[in-house]
Design a protein around this motif. Structure first.
Motif, mmCIF file in Angstrom:
data_model
loop_
_atom_site.group_PDB
_atom_site.id
_atom_site.type_symbol
_atom_site.label_atom_id
_atom_site.label_comp_id
_atom_site.label_asym_id
_atom_site.label_seq_id
_atom_site.Cartn_x
_atom_site.Cartn_y
_atom_site.Cartn_z
ATOM 1 N N ALA A 57 0.821 -1.206 0.000
ATOM 2 C CA ALA A 57 0.000 0.000 0.000
ATOM 3 C C ALA A 57 0.855 1.256 0.000
ATOM 4 O O ALA A 57 0.327 2.362 -0.077
ATOM 5 N N THR A 58 2.205 1.070 0.083
ATOM 6 C CA THR A 58 3.099 2.212 0.215
ATOM 7 C C THR A 58 4.185 2.133 -0.845
ATOM 8 O O THR A 58 4.778 1.065 -1.070
ATOM 9 N N VAL A 114 6.108 10.002 -1.438
ATOM 10 C CA VAL A 114 5.657 8.817 -0.707
ATOM 11 C C VAL A 114 4.146 8.729 -0.846
ATOM 12 O O VAL A 114 3.412 9.620 -0.405
ATOM 13 N N LEU A 115 3.674 7.663 -1.484
ATOM 14 C CA LEU A 115 2.245 7.440 -1.694
ATOM 15 C C LEU A 115 1.818 6.276 -0.802
ATOM 16 O O LEU A 115 2.378 5.175 -0.907
ATOM 17 N N PRO A 118 -1.981 4.642 9.447
ATOM 18 C CA PRO A 118 -0.677 5.285 9.254
ATOM 19 C C PRO A 118 0.424 4.239 9.114
ATOM 20 O O PRO A 118 0.289 3.095 9.579
ATOM 21 N N VAL A 119 1.522 4.635 8.476
ATOM 22 C CA VAL A 119 2.644 3.732 8.288
ATOM 23 C C VAL A 119 3.928 4.470 8.622
ATOM 24 O O VAL A 119 4.051 5.677 8.401
ATOM 25 N N SER A 120 4.885 3.738 9.193
ATOM 26 C CA SER A 120 6.211 4.306 9.437
ATOM 27 C C SER A 120 7.040 4.180 8.162
ATOM 28 O O SER A 120 7.053 3.113 7.527
ATOM 29 N N PHE A 121 7.729 5.255 7.818
ATOM 30 C CA PHE A 121 8.533 5.265 6.594
ATOM 31 C C PHE A 121 9.908 5.824 6.941
ATOM 32 O O PHE A 121 10.031 6.901 7.531
ATOM 33 N N VAL A 122 10.946 5.075 6.567
ATOM 34 C CA VAL A 122 12.316 5.488 6.832
ATOM 35 C C VAL A 122 12.829 6.275 5.632
ATOM 36 O O VAL A 122 12.859 5.763 4.509
ATOM 37 N N LEU A 123 13.222 7.516 5.878
ATOM 38 C CA LEU A 123 13.705 8.366 4.785
ATOM 39 C C LEU A 123 15.100 7.918 4.358
ATOM 40 O O LEU A 123 16.000 7.779 5.204
ATOM 41 N N PRO A 124 15.311 7.667 3.074
ATOM 42 C CA PRO A 124 16.621 7.192 2.606
ATOM 43 C C PRO A 124 17.744 8.161 2.976
ATOM 44 O O PRO A 124 17.597 9.381 2.899
ATOM 45 N N GLY A 125 18.884 7.580 3.378
ATOM 46 C CA GLY A 125 20.035 8.395 3.752
ATOM 47 C C GLY A 125 20.941 8.669 2.570
ATOM 48 O O GLY A 125 20.577 8.435 1.405
ATOM 49 N N PRO A 126 22.161 9.158 2.823
ATOM 50 C CA PRO A 126 23.117 9.445 1.748
ATOM 51 C C PRO A 126 23.357 8.188 0.909
ATOM 52 O O PRO A 126 23.326 7.070 1.451
ATOM 53 N N PRO A 127 23.616 8.334 -0.406
ATOM 54 C CA PRO A 127 23.801 9.587 -1.144
ATOM 55 C C PRO A 127 22.501 10.253 -1.588
ATOM 56 O O PRO A 127 22.543 11.279 -2.259
ATOM 57 N N TRP A 128 21.379 9.681 -1.205
ATOM 58 C CA TRP A 128 20.110 10.210 -1.702
ATOM 59 C C TRP A 128 19.810 11.581 -1.110
ATOM 60 O O TRP A 128 19.278 12.457 -1.818
ATOM 61 N N ALA A 129 20.117 11.788 0.147
ATOM 62 C CA ALA A 129 19.790 13.071 0.768
ATOM 63 C C ALA A 129 20.488 13.193 2.113
ATOM 64 O O ALA A 129 20.930 12.193 2.713
ATOM 65 N N GLU A 130 20.591 14.432 2.580
ATOM 66 C CA GLU A 130 21.020 14.729 3.944
ATOM 67 C C GLU A 130 19.814 15.095 4.809
ATOM 68 O O GLU A 130 19.791 14.811 6.002
ATOM 69 N N ARG A 131 18.839 15.737 4.167
ATOM 70 C CA ARG A 131 17.616 16.130 4.885
ATOM 71 C C ARG A 131 16.477 16.230 3.875
ATOM 72 O O ARG A 131 16.692 16.254 2.660
ATOM 73 N N TYR A 132 15.263 16.327 4.376
ATOM 74 C CA TYR A 132 14.071 16.397 3.541
ATOM 75 C C TYR A 132 13.146 17.488 4.076
ATOM 76 O O TYR A 132 12.946 17.602 5.293
ATOM 77 N N GLU A 133 12.554 18.249 3.171
ATOM 78 C CA GLU A 133 11.571 19.258 3.541
ATOM 79 C C GLU A 133 10.220 18.884 2.935
ATOM 80 O O GLU A 133 10.114 18.645 1.725
ATOM 81 N N VAL A 134 9.183 18.811 3.756
ATOM 82 C CA VAL A 134 7.844 18.464 3.275
ATOM 83 C C VAL A 134 7.251 19.664 2.535
ATOM 84 O O VAL A 134 7.126 20.750 3.104
ATOM 85 N N VAL A 135 6.892 19.464 1.261
ATOM 86 C CA VAL A 135 6.281 20.548 0.487
ATOM 87 C C VAL A 135 4.812 20.269 0.175
ATOM 88 O O VAL A 135 4.053 21.191 -0.122
ATOM 89 N N THR A 192 6.141 9.238 10.312
ATOM 90 C CA THR A 192 4.814 8.630 10.210
ATOM 91 C C THR A 192 4.075 9.240 9.031
ATOM 92 O O THR A 192 3.898 10.463 8.958
ATOM 93 N N VAL A 193 3.673 8.396 8.104
ATOM 94 C CA VAL A 193 2.876 8.834 6.962
ATOM 95 C C VAL A 193 1.413 8.552 7.291
ATOM 96 O O VAL A 193 1.041 7.398 7.538
ATOM 97 N N PRO A 194 0.572 9.584 7.337
ATOM 98 C CA PRO A 194 -0.833 9.367 7.696
ATOM 99 C C PRO A 194 -1.540 8.429 6.727
ATOM 100 O O PRO A 194 -1.122 8.234 5.580
ATOM 101 N N ALA A 195 -2.611 7.840 7.193
ATOM 102 C CA ALA A 195 -3.407 6.943 6.346
ATOM 103 C C ALA A 195 -3.881 7.681 5.099
ATOM 104 O O ALA A 195 -4.232 8.855 5.155
ATOM 105 N N ARG A 196 -3.857 6.959 3.989
ATOM 106 C CA ARG A 196 -4.351 7.472 2.699
ATOM 107 C C ARG A 196 -3.858 8.900 2.449
ATOM 108 O O ARG A 196 -4.624 9.854 2.497
ATOM 109 N N SER A 197 -2.595 9.006 2.138
ATOM 110 C CA SER A 197 -2.027 10.336 1.930
ATOM 111 C C SER A 197 -0.811 10.270 1.028
ATOM 112 O O SER A 197 -0.243 9.196 0.780
#
Length: 753
Positions: A665-666, A694-695, A701-718, A741-746
Motif C-alpha cells: 500500500a506504500t 511517498v504514496l 498510518p505507516v512508518s517510513f524510513v527516509l533514505p540516507g546518503p547519497p540520496w539526501a542529507e535532509r528532507y523538507e515536506v512541500v 509517520t505517513v498518515p493513512a491514505r495520503s
C-alpha cells in the motif's frame, strides 16, 4: 421480391389519384428559374465568396458527389420554414466535383444541395433529391436539426420494418433542416497577424478538458447574455480562472456543428457533449451569442485570440470517425445523400453499415474524398480558425485500412507528411469498439495518446485494489513500457484520472455505482467498470468523517496526477469538487447535472481544493524534474551511485524484484534533479531540485524510513495531502534516515536537501 420489383410495388401503392408519387410535387412547386450559374471552379470545395478580376462579386460552389447523376444548388431567401427556395443546377463536372459560380450571392446567403441518383439501398445507393443536404464544407450552419419523418431518406413509418429503410420517402425535408451559410473567408478582420500562439512544448503542457457551454453557463462573472457561448469563454472572468489554475491548454469538447439523436429528442433531451458531428468546418451555432448567419465564425476566432493572449492553447476534440446520420435507419442530412457508398464503410451486404464506433456508421477514411474532407477540415481549423491541436475521438477507427487497425494507414501517413498538421498537437483516443480496436501505446511517433492504463492503475491504487505495485511504478514514471519505442517520449502519455466520459473526480470518491436514471435509459447506459470507492456511504453524506475522507482522496488523486511524468489532463470542475450526482454518462444532460457549479468556490473546503490544485500545477511548472522530456534510465550518472529514478519501500530500502511483485500500500519514488536530459534556454545543462514522493493508500498510518546518503542529507515536506489547508507548504524538515509517520491514505512530497 427483388429490389426493383419491390420499389415498383411501393411506388404504385403510394401513388396519388393522378399516378404521381405522394409529395412528388412538393419540391417542384418550390423551383424558381432564372438563377445565372457560370462555370466557376472545382476548387476549393464548399462555398467561397470572392470578387473576380472583373469586379463581379459572387460565390463559387463546389461539391464532390462521385456517383451522382445531377446536383442542384438551393438558395433560401429567409430563415423560416416558408422561406422561398431557388434552385439552380450545377452543370459543370470536373473530377467528380460539381461546381458553378453564382454572381450576386453574398456572405450570409443560406444554401443547401439536392443530389440526384439511383435509389437502390441493396447496393448502397441512397440518392434522394427530395432531401436538402448540408454542404460538408459549409463554414457556418444556421438552424437546428429536427428529426420528423420528412428528414429521412426512407419511409420511417413503413409497416414492414425489415425493409423499412429500402422504401424511398419523397417528402421535402427543406423546412426541417438547417442550411449552410456563405461566409466571407477573406474578410479583413480574419487576419491573424496580431495573434501570438503560445506554442507550449508538450512536456510543459497541462491540459484542461472543458465544455464551452457547461463551463460558462452558470459563471456569475460572465454577463447572462454571453453565458454558454464562445464569447462567454473569451470573457475575462472565464479566462481569469484558467490563468489562476495554471493550465496551458483547453481541450474543448466538440465544437463542430452537431445534431441531436432521435431517441433523445423523443425523451425531451438533447445531445449535450456534441459527439454527433454533421459539419466539420462550422463552429456549432448553438454556442454563438452574436448570431448564426456567419457571426459564429468571428466569435469563435475572437475566443481563440483571447485564450492565446492569456498564454493558453486551444485543442479541439474532433469526431471524424462517424457522423450524425447513424445507420441505415438514420436520417439523410448530408453525406448519406451526396454519395453514401463514397463516404461510409458498408458491409458485404451494402445495405448495412460497418460500425466500428457504436454510433451506427463509420467514415471510410481510406477513400480519397473522405481523407480530403478530414484533412481539409483540420487544416482549416489550424490556419483560418487559429487552433493549436486536436484530440481525435475513437482514433483507431480512423487508422483502419480495409478492416484492421493499421498504423501505416492512409490517414496516419497523410498526417505525418502534412506540413501544417504535423506541427500541431495530436492526441489519439487510441481505441474504437471494433475487433482489435484497443491500441494504447501503438500509435506512431508524433502522436500522444489518452492513457487509460494510467487512469485504471491510479484509481485502483487509491482504492487499494492493485495486486502489486508494478503497474503503478510504470504509470508514475511515464509509462515507458508503452511508449519507449520509435523515439517517443514520456509526453506521449496523456495522463488522466477522469474525463468527460465517466464519473467526475468527486463522484469517483462518492459513488460505487452509476446513477444514470436521468438519461431515461433505465440506468443501462454508461460503464459499470468505474473502479471507484465511496468511502463507506453511497452518494452525498452528512457524516463529516466520510466527507473528510473523500476530500483527502481527491487531494491524493490530484497530487498523483500532477506529480506523474507525462502530460496531465484535468476535467473542468474537478478542482472545485464538481458533481454529476453519480451520473457517469451525462452526454444528454444539458442542465445543472452537466454544467459547472461556480458556487462551489464559496465553500472553504472546495476553495481549498482549487488552491491546492493551482499550487501543484505551479510546482510542476517550476521544476523540470516533474515534467521530463526523456524517459528515466534508472542508471547511476555519478560516482556516488545516485540514479535519476529510484524506488523505496517503507523500510527505506531500495525495492527489489520481490518487492515489485508483493502486495503493498506504500510506494516511495525518488526523482533526481541532477543532469536532467536537455538544455535550458541558454544552452546550459538542466539542474533541478530532487524530490521524494511517498504514496500511501493504506487505511492506517505507516512508518517510513527516509533514505540516507547519497540520496539526501535532509528532507523538507512541500505537500502533505492529509492536511485540509494546502495553500502553503507545511515547511517541516526531517533528517535523512529518520523514521517518519505517513498518515493513512495520503501523499507526502519531500524536497531533498
Amino acid at each position: 421480391m427483388s429490389s426493383a420489383a419491390e420499389q415498383e410495388a411501393v411506388a404504385e401503392e403510394r401513388a396519388t389519384g393522378d399516378g404521381r408519387p405522394v409529395a412528388a410535387a412538393n419540391g417542384a412547386r418550390r423551383r424558381t428559374p432564372g438563377v445565372p450559374v457560370w462555370p466557376g471552379a472545382p476548387t476549393p470545395l464548399g462555398a467561397r465568396f470572392r470578387v473576380g478580376p472583373d469586379g463581379v462579386a459572387g460565390t463559387n460552389f463546389a461539391l464532390w458527389a462521385g456517383g451522382a447523376e445531377a446536383v442542384e444548388l438551393c438558395l433560401f431567401d429567409g430563415r423560416g420554414p416558408d422561406s422561398k427556395e431557388t434552385r439552380a443546377p450545377l452543370t459543370e463536372l470536373t473530377h467528380e466535383i460539381w461546381h458553378g459560380f453564382v454572381p450576386g450571392v453574398m456572405p450570409g446567403q443560406r444554401y443547401g444541395f439536392r443530389v440526384h441518383g439511383r435509389w437502390d439501398p441493396w447496393t448502397g445507393a441512397r440518392w434522394n433529391p427530395a432531401k436538402l443536404l448540408l454542404d460538408p464544407y459549409a463554414r457556418a450552419v444556421d438552424g437546428d436539426f429536427r428529426l420528423p419523418p420528412e428528414v429521412y431518406g426512407h419511409v420511417r413509418d413503413w409497416p414492414q420494418q425489415q425493409v423499412a429503410d429500402t422504401v424511398r420517402d419523397d417528402r421535402d425535408s427543406a423546412p426541417y433542416v438547417p442550411k449552410g451559410v456563405v461566409v466571407h473567408d477573406d474578410a479583413p478582420d480574419d487576419e491573424w497577424t496580431d495573434d501570438r500562439r503560445p506554442k507550449t512544448p508538450w512536456a510543459d503542457s497541462v491540459i484542461y478538458e472543458l465544455h464551452v457551454r457547461g463551463f460558462t453557463k452558470l459563471h456569475p462573472g460572465i454577463p447572462p447574455e454571453l453565458r454558454g457561448t464562445y464569447a462567454g469563454l473569451a470573457h475575462p472572468a472565464a479566462i481569469e480562472h484558467l490563468v489562476k489554475l495554471g493550465v496551458t491548454a483547453v481541450e474543448l469538447l466538440p465544437v463542430h456543428q452537431f445534431a441531436h439523436e432521435d431517441h433523445l429528442l423523443r425523451r425531451g433531451l438533447r445531445n449535450y457533449w456534441g459527439y454527433n458531428s454533421i459539419g466539420y468546418f462550422a463552429p456549432h451555432a448553438g454556442y454563438a451569442a452574436s448570431g448564426t448567419t456567419g457571426q459564429q465564425v468571428g466569435e469563435f476566432k475572437d475566443m481563440v485570440r483571447a485564450l492565446h493572449a492569456a498564454g493558453i492553447e486551444v485543442i479541439l476534440d474532433v469526431v471524424y470517425n462517424h457522423t450524425a446520420e447513424a445507420g441505415e435507419l438514420g436520417p439523410t442530412l448530408s453525406l448519406k445523400g451526396i454519395d453514401n457508398r463514397g463516404y461510409y464503410r458498408l458491409q458485404s451486404d451494402a445495405r448495412r453499415y460497418a460500425d466500428y464506433t457504436g454510433c451506427g456508421n463509420t467514415l471510410h477514411v481510406v477513400q480519397p474524398q473522405v481523407l480530403r474532407l478530414i484533412t481539409d477540415s483540420l487544416r482549416y481549423w489550424v490556419t483560418e480558425m487559429g487552433v493549436d491541436g486536436f484530440r481525435f475521438d475513437l482514433a483507431a477507427a480512423l487508422a483502419r485500412s480495409m478492416h484492421d487497425v493499421d498504423m501505416l494507414s492512409p490517414f496516419l501517413a497523410v498526417i505525418a507528411q502534412d506540413p501544417v498538421l504535423r506541427r500541431v498537437k495530436l492526441i489519439a483516443e487510441p481505441w474504437d469498439v471494433g475487433s482489435g480496436g484497443y491500441q494504447v501505446g501503438a500509435f506512431p511517433p508524433l502522436w500522444t495518446e489518452w492513457n487509460d492504463r494510467y487512469r485504471n492503475a491510479v484509481r485502483d491504487f487509491w482504492r487499494h485494489a492493485l495486486p502489486d505495485v508494478r503497474e503503478m511504478g510504470y504509470r508514475l514514471s511515464g509509462s515507458s513500457d508503452l511508449y519507449a519505442w520509435g523515439g517517443r517520449r514520456p509526453y506521449a502519455s496523456v495522463n488522466f484520472v477522469t474525463a468527460h466520459d465517466g464519473f467526475t473526480l468527486r463522484d469517483l470518491v462518492s459513488y460505487e455505482r452509476k446513477h444514470n436514471e436521468a438519461n431515461g435509459e433505465g440506468n443501462r447506459d454508461g460503464t459499470d467498470d468505474n473502479r471507484s470507492w465511496n468511502g463507506g456511504a453511497e452518494g452525498e453524506s452528512e457524516d463529516e468523517r466520510v466527507r473528510a475522507l473523500r476530500r483527502r482522496q481527491l487531494r491524493n488523486l490530484l497530487t498523483t496526477l500532477l506529480l506523474s511524468t507525462g502530460v496531465p489532463m484535468l476535467v473542468a470542475g474537478d478542482e472545485l469538487g464538481r458533481t454529476q450526482r453519480g451520473n457517469n454518462n451525462a452526454y444528454c444532460q444539458d442542465n445543472e447535472i452537466g454544467w459547472l457549479d461556480w458556487s462551489l468556490l464559496e465553500d472553504p473546503c472546495w476553495r481549498a481544493l482549487f488552491e491546492m490544485t493551482s499550487r501543484l500545477i505551479a510546482l510542476r511548472h517550476r521544476h523540470p524534474v516533474l515534467r521530463r522530456r526523456a524517459f528515466f534510465s534508472g542508471r547511476a550518472h555519478s560516482a556516488d551511485g545516485l540514479r535519476d529514478l529510484a524506488w523505496f519501500t517503507a523500510r527505506g530500502a531500495e525495492m527489489t524484484e520481490r518487492d515489485w511483485y508483493a502486495p503493498a500500500a506504500t510506494l516511495g519514488m525518488y526523482l533526481s534533479g541532477r543532469d536532467i536530459p536537455g538544455r535550458d534556454e541558454r544552452g546550459a545543462p538542466i539542474v533541478d531540485d530532487s524530490f521524494l514522493a511517498v504514496l500511501h493508500a493504506g487505511d492506517r498510518p505507516v512508518s517510513f524510513v527516509l533514505p540516507g546518503p547519497p540520496w539526501a542529507e535532509r528532507y523538507e515536506v512541500v505537500v502533505d495531502t492529509s492536511r485540509e489547508e494546502q495553500a502553503r507548504p507545511p515547511g517541516v524538515t526531517h533528517r535523512a534516515g529518520e523514521e517518519i509517520t505517513v498518515p493513512a491514505r495520503s501523499v507526502l512530497l519531500l524536497k531533498v536537501g
